[in-house]
Write an enzyme that holds these catalytic residues in place. Structure first.
Site, PDB file in Angstrom:
ATOM      1  N   TYR A 177      14.452  35.893   0.018  1.00  0.00           N
ATOM      2  CA  TYR A 177      15.761  36.065   0.632  1.00  0.00           C
ATOM      3  C   TYR A 177      16.905  35.444  -0.313  1.00  0.00           C
ATOM      4  CZ  TYR A 177      13.531  38.262   4.389  1.00  0.00           C
ATOM      5  OH  TYR A 177      12.616  39.257   5.167  1.00  0.00           O
TER       6      TYR A 177
ATOM      7  N   GLY B  86      22.659  49.889  10.816  1.00  0.00           N
ATOM      8  CA  GLY B  86      23.916  50.204  11.231  1.00  0.00           C
ATOM      9  C   GLY B  86      24.534  51.569  11.444  1.00  0.00           C
TER      10      GLY B  86
ATOM     11  N   LEU C 253      18.459  47.178  14.199  1.00  0.00           N
ATOM     12  CA  LEU C 253      19.723  47.705  14.638  1.00  0.00           C
ATOM     13  C   LEU C 253      19.945  49.013  13.954  1.00  0.00           C
ATOM     14  CD1 LEU C 253      21.864  44.353  14.702  1.00  0.00           C
ATOM     15  CD2 LEU C 253      21.301  45.954  16.629  1.00  0.00           C
ATOM     16  N   ALA C 254      18.810  49.535  13.152  1.00  0.00           N
ATOM     17  CA  ALA C 254      19.049  50.684  12.492  1.00  0.00           C
ATOM     18  C   ALA C 254      19.951  50.737  11.375  1.00  0.00           C
ATOM     19  CB  ALA C 254      19.184  51.906  13.387  1.00  0.00           C
TER      20      ALA C 254
END
Length: 329
Positions: A65, A239, A236-237
């Site tokens: 990351y 956004g 959270l899809a």
């Protein structure tokens, strides 16, 4: 929270068997090799503070990351906050290599590769151990016995306390588990109201439409049968229904965003809590991973468990059918 979780005063907190996880991929600046700055450390501190305010104690990392900078800025915050490490749990992942040996991406779950990456993560996180090590992707060249040997040694050395996987099917986990001396405790998969292949596969058996979904049928059930926590990244899809909707949403996306907002208003809660609550309402007891670096949005997730407990079967199905843009069979 887990049975060993603590609140911010250090007092043990009883386990609910289900929890939110903070995903640290958004911390640390760019994905380039450009060094992080004090601004990025401050942003990590603000995100961590917001996550703690939302009741989150498990923080999810990976060695890749932000080219390692996510772990590094988090480690800076840990080092500057005495006592914090004992109040939280850390997990990180290894197994993906980016931009090495002329390849954009390749996987490496060799014994030496696992040792190298875990030791690097511990150094960046400024800690002696991680609570959970996740194997990030299935490596076709991995020898399960070699992987198990490496994990076993890391556990004996006290550098890793538990092991999990990411992006693996039930049979892949089973093949690995046959060699491990410790149980696989988690499988991290993309799961959300937007990315529903994990759910569609359960009802599209014997339907031609099922061929459109590559998720390996039975994986959710396998994890449930073996006590493996399903951690949902992208929860959270991305956004799509809140935060950062697409410029040209599909009719289903637009309708779902409206419905989620209506449900949030009716409950006096946030759209984030509704989206996560929908996942947590599933009997697989899914643990959503929150990837936002926005402190306000992180805090907005705090009510998810309450939404899950209050959501009716009809409301849950209405969200699903609206998101898929058509009725289920």
């Amino acid at each position: 929270m887990s049975p060993t979780a603590q609140d911010r005063s250090g007092t043990p907190v009883a386990s609910s068997g289900q929890e939110l996880i903070y995903g640290c991929m958004g911390l640390g600046g760019s994905w380039s090799a450009e060094p992080y700055s004090s601004v990025h450390v401050d942003e990590a501190a603000a995100a961590l503070e917001a996550a703690l305010d939302a009741g989150i104690t498990l923080f999810d990392h990976a060695d890749i990351y932000r080219s390692g900078k996510s772990e590094a800025v988090f480690g800076e915050v840990l080092a500057s906050t005495p006592g914090l490490r004992e109040k939280i749990r850390l997990q990180t992942k290894c197994g993906i290599r980016l931009g090495e040996q002329g390849l954009q991406t390749h996987y490496d779950l060799s014994r030496d590769g696992i040792f190298e990456r875990v030791n690097g993560s511990l150094k960046r996180l400024k800690t002696d151990y991680v609570d959970v090590l996740l194997l990030h992707r299935p490596d076709p060249l991995a020898d399960p016995a070699e992987v198990a040997s490496a994990v076993g040694q890391l556990m004996r050395e006290g550098k890793v306390r538990q092991v999990g996987v990411s992006n693996m099917s039930g049979p892949q986990i089973e093949a690995l588990q046959d060699h491990l001396e410790t149980p696989v405790v988690a499988n991290q998969l993309e799961m959300s109201l937007l990315k529903r292949a994990w759910l569609e596969s359960t009802v599209l058996v014997n339907h031609a439409e099922g061929l459109d979904h590559s998720f390996p049928h039975g994986t959710v059930e396998f994890c449930g049968q073996h006590g493996i926590t399903l951690q949902a990244y992208g929860a959270l899809a991305r956004g799509h229904y809140s935060g950062a909707p697409p410029e040209s949403p599909t009719p289903a996306e637009a309708a779902t965003a409206v419905l989620v907002a209506e449900m949030a208003a009716a409950r006096g809660t946030t759209v984030e809590a509704v989206l996560l609550g929908w996942l947590m309402r599933h009997p697989a007891r899914i643990a959503p991973v929150i990837g936002s670096a926005n402190p306000d949005r992180i805090r907005a997730c705090a009510g998810a468990a309450r939404v899950a407990a209050e959501m009716t079967r009809a409301q849950w199905y209405r969200l699903w059918v609206t998101a898929r843009g058509s009725n289920i069979p």
